[in-house]
Design an enzyme around this catalytic site. Structure first.
Site, PDB file in Angstrom:
ATOM      1  N   HIS A  26      -7.983   1.219   1.409  1.00  0.00           N
ATOM      2  CA  HIS A  26      -7.873   0.968   2.860  1.00  0.00           C
ATOM      3  C   HIS A  26      -8.770   1.950   3.636  1.00  0.00           C
ATOM      4  CE1 HIS A  26      -4.974  -0.858   6.045  1.00  0.00           C
ATOM      5  NE2 HIS A  26      -6.166  -0.627   6.573  1.00  0.00           N
ATOM      6  N   GLU A  44       0.851  -1.200   0.000  1.00  0.00           N
ATOM      7  CA  GLU A  44       0.000   0.000   0.000  1.00  0.00           C
ATOM      8  C   GLU A  44       0.880   1.241   0.000  1.00  0.00           C
ATOM      9  OE1 GLU A  44      -2.852  -0.234   3.200  1.00  0.00           O
ATOM     10  OE2 GLU A  44      -3.627  -2.141   2.498  1.00  0.00           O
TER      11      GLU A  44
END
Ligand SMILES: NC(=O)C1=CN([C@@H]2O[C@H](COP(=O)(O)OP(=O)(O)OC[C@H]3O[C@@H](n4cnc5c(N)ncnc54)[C@H](O)[C@@H]3O)[C@@H](O)[C@H]2O)C=CC1
Ligand SMILES: O=C(O)CCC(=O)C(=O)O
Length: 528
Positions: free
Chosen positions: A279, A259
Site C-alpha cells: 500500500h 491489510e
C-alpha cells in the site's frame, strides 16, 4: 485542554499545525481495543489507512468532533456511525493524486520490464538478459476503470507515453472523456480488449470482486492488471489462480482485501509475473506533506469552530456556502427550533418552502439547518449539521421542499417551515431584513413582524377587547417582564396570534393561569 490523537504515521508539518491549537498525542499502531478505551478523552482523531475506525470506537467517544483521514479513501472509517454520532469525517481528496498515479505508472513499467525480478536475479550474481525480455507500453491498449482524479492523471501520462487509452466510468460524460483523450468503452469490452487494465475506483458493495474469475478469463492471455485503488475489488484467490495458470500475463497489486497482507494469502504463493507493494500508492514525501497539512488544517479549523473544506458526511455545506449563507442558516435553525416548540408531539413531515430571493440559494443547507433546529430540543448538543438529516430520517420525519419565485412580500424573500404531526399542522415564516436582522413574519399563517428573542410566548386567542390587558397583568403578577408584544390577525374579532418577547422564562403554573383567561385557546412558551 483540547486533545488530538494520531494513530498512523503523519508528516510533521501536520502535527505542527495541530500543536498550535491542541495537545497532540501520537499512538502509532495502537490496537482497536486500546483505541476504544482511550478515545473518550479526545476531541479529534487523525489517521491514515492503518487504523480501522469502527462503530464501537466511534460510539466509545464522548467529545470526539472530527475524524481526519490523511488520504482519499474513508473505507476504514465507519462513516455512518460517525454521522449518527454527529462526528465530522474529513479527508484529503487531492493531496495524493499524483503519488498514486505515478505509482501506477511505475507498476506498469516495472511489470513490463521485469524490473523487480531482474533486480533480484542480478543481486544473486546472475546475468539473465534473455530471460527478462519485456514489452513496451507504446501503442498498447490501456483500460482505465474509474476516471476520477487518479484515473485521469494516469490517462494523461499514458497518453504522453502514446498508449491507446480507453476508460470506463459510469459517472463520466463523453464530452469529459473527449477532453481527457480517453475513449469510453463498456466494462466488458475494456477487460476483453485491453493489454493493460488499471483500477481507480472506490471499493463499494457494487465494486467488490468486480474482477473475478469470469472477468480474468475474459482478458487477453498477455494482459496485465494493476490495482493501486482498493483491496477487495479483485478476488485475490481468482487472481492467484489466473496467474498460476497463465490466464493473464501479469499483475501489480498495491492494495489488498486484508491489510497488512495475510501470510496465508494465495498471492504470496504465485511465483511469476506478480509485483506486490505494501500500500505504497500515497507514500511520497510530497503526498504525505500535502495530505497531512490539508487534513490538519481542517481539524484545526473545526476545533476553532470554523468549517471544514472537504467534509465527507455533510454534503453541500462547503465553507463558501456556510459563509455566504450564515444569516440564512441562522434563520432556518431558529425557525426549526421555534416550530418544534409550537408543534409539540411527534412530527411526521417538514415542508420547507423558499420564496423570492431565497430560491437563489442552495436549499440543502437550509433544510439541514431547519432540521438541526427542529431536533435540538429533543437531542440537545447531540444534534449538529452532520447528523441532522440522518436523525430526522431515523425518526420518520420526511422532508418536502418547494420553491416559489413569485414576487415576495418582503424584498429579501422568505423561508417557510410547515410541520405535520400529532398536533396537526403548524407553520412559521421568516425573512432577513436589509440590516441582516432575522425576522419572523408569520406564525400559523397569521402575519407578525418580530425579532426572535431568547424567551417568547406564543398564544392563540379570539380577537376581543381586554385579552391583551389580562395577559399583561398575569405576566406582571408573576414578575415576567414583557419586552415586546405583537398581535397578528386575519380578520377583526376573528382568531388571532399573540407573540410576546419576554425577559424571563414562563413558570409552569403561569401557563395554566393563562389558559384560564377567556378567549385564549393555546399558550406555547418558546426558548430559542
Ligand atoms: N494506493 C494508494 O495508496 C491510494 C489509493 N487511492 C484509492 O484510489 C481510488 C481512486 O481515487 P481518486 O481517483 O482520488 O478518487 P475519485 O473519487 O476522484 O475517483 C473515483 C472514480 O471512480 C468512479 N467510479 C465509482 N464507481 C465506479 C464503478 N462501479 N465503475 C467505474 N468507475 C467507478 C467514480 O465515478 C470516480 O470518477 C480510491 O479507491 C482511493 O481510495 C487513493 C490514493 C492513494
Ligand atoms: O494513507 C495511505 O498511505 C494510503 C492512502 C490511500 O489509500 C488513500 O488515500 O486512499
Amino acid at each position: 485542554m483540547t486533545k488530538v490523537l494520531i494513530t498512523d504515521p503523519i508528516d510533521q508539518k501536520g502535527i505542527d499545525i495541530l500543536s498550535q491549537v491542541a495537545q497532540v498525542d501520537q499512538k502509532i499502531g495502537i490496537s482497536n481495543s486500546e483505541l476504544a478505551s482511550i478515545i473518550h478523552d479526545y476531541d479529534a482523531l487523525m489517521i491514515r489507512s492503518g487504523t480501522q475506525v469502527t462503530g464501537d470506537i466511534i460510539n466509545s467517544s464522548k467529545k470526539l468532533r472530527i475524524i481526519g483521514r490523511a488520504g482519499v479513501g474513508v473505507d476504514n472509517v465507519d462513516v455512518k456511525a460517525a454521522t449518527q454520532k454527529g462526528v465530522l469525517v474529513v479527508n484529503s481528496p487531492g493531496g495524493n493524486t499524483i503519488a498514486a498515479a505515478e505509482h501506477t505508472i511505475a507498476m506498469m513499467l516495472a511489470l513490463s520490464r521485469n524490473i523487480p525480478i531482474a533486480n533480484s536475479s542480478t543481486f544473486l550474481g546472475k546475468w539473465e538478459r534473455k530471460k527478462f525480455v519485456g514489452n513496451e507500453l507504446f501503442k498498447k491498449k490501456l483500460g482505465v476503470v474509474g476516471l476520477g482524479k487518479i484515473g485521469t492523471h494516469v490517462a494523461k501520462v499514458a497518453n504522453a507515453l502514446e498508449m491507446d487509452v480507453y476508460g470506463y466510468d459510469p459517472f463520466v460524460s463523453s464530452e469529459r472523456a473527449q477532453q481527457l483523450q480517453v475513449r469510453l468503452s463498456e466494462l466488458k469490452t475494456l477487460f476483453e480488449e485491453s493489454d493493460y487494465v488499471t483500477l481507480h475506483l472506490p471499493r463499494t458493495s457494487e465494486t467488490e470482486n468486480l474482477v473475478n474469475m469470469k472477468v480474468l478469463k475474459s482478458m487477453k492471455k498477455n494482459a496485465k492488471l494493476i490495482n493501486c485503488a482498493r483491496g477487495g475489488i479483485i478476488d485475490e484467490e481468482a487472481l492467484a489462480e489466473a496467474l498460476n495458470n497463465s490466464l493473464i500475463g501479469g499483475a501489480a497489486i498495491d492494495v489488498f482485501a486484508k491489510e497488512p497482507l495475510d501470510s496465508n494469502s494465495p498471492l504470496l504463493k504465485v511465483d511469476k509475473n506478480l509485483i506486490l507493494t505494501p500500500h505504497l500508492g500515497a507514500s511520497t514525501r510530497e503526498a504525505q506533506e500535502n495530505v497531512a497539512v490539508d487534513v490538519a488544517e481542517q481539524i484545526r479549523d473545526v476545533l476553532l469552530g470554523l468549517s471544514a473544506r472537504t467534509a465527507v458526511n455533510i454534503p453541500g455545506l462547503s465553507p463558501d456556502i456556510m459563509d455566504s449563507l450564515k444569516p440564512h442558516l441562522q434563520l432556518a435553525e431558529t425557525m426549526g427550533l421555534l416550530i418544534s416548540q409550537l408543534s409539540g408531539g411527534q412530527i411526521q413531515k417538514l415542508e420547507v418552502r423558499l420564496q423570492g430571493e431565497f430560491v437563489q440559494h442552495p436549499s440543502q443547507p437550509l433544510i439541514i439547518a431547519s432540521l438541526k433546529g427542529l431536533l435540538s430540543k429533543a437531542l440537545g448538543d447531540r444534534i449538529n449539521y452532520v447528523n441532522a438529516s440522518l436523525e430526522a430520517e431515523s425518526r420518520g420525519i420526511s422532508v418536502v421542499e418547494s420553491k416559489d419565485e413569485a414576487r415576495p412580500e418582503f424584498a429579501s424573500g422568505s423561508l417557510q417551515l410547515t410541520t405535520f404531526g400529532d398536533n396537526g399542522e403548524h407553520s412559521v415564516a421568516g425573512s432577513i431584513f436589509a440590516d441582516g436582522e432575522l425576522r419572523i413574519i408569520s406564525i400559523d399563517q397569521y402575519p407578525v413582524n418580530v425579532s426572535p428573542s431568547r424567551f417568547m410566548l406564543i398564544t392563540r386567542h379570539r380577537d376581543m377587547p381586554g385579552i391583551i390587558g389580562k395577559l399583561g397583568s398575569l405576566l406582571g403578577d408573576h414578575n415576567v417582564n414583557i419586552a415586546s408584544m405583537q398581535v397578528g390577525r386575519k380578520i377583526v374579532r376573528g382568531e388571532a396570534v399573540m407573540v410576546l418577547s419576554i425577559d424571563d422564562p414562563i413558570p409552569t403554573n403561569l401557563l395554566e393561569s393563562i389558559l384560564e383567561v377567556e378567549g385564549i385557546t393555546s399558550s406555547d412558551p418558546v426558548t430559542l
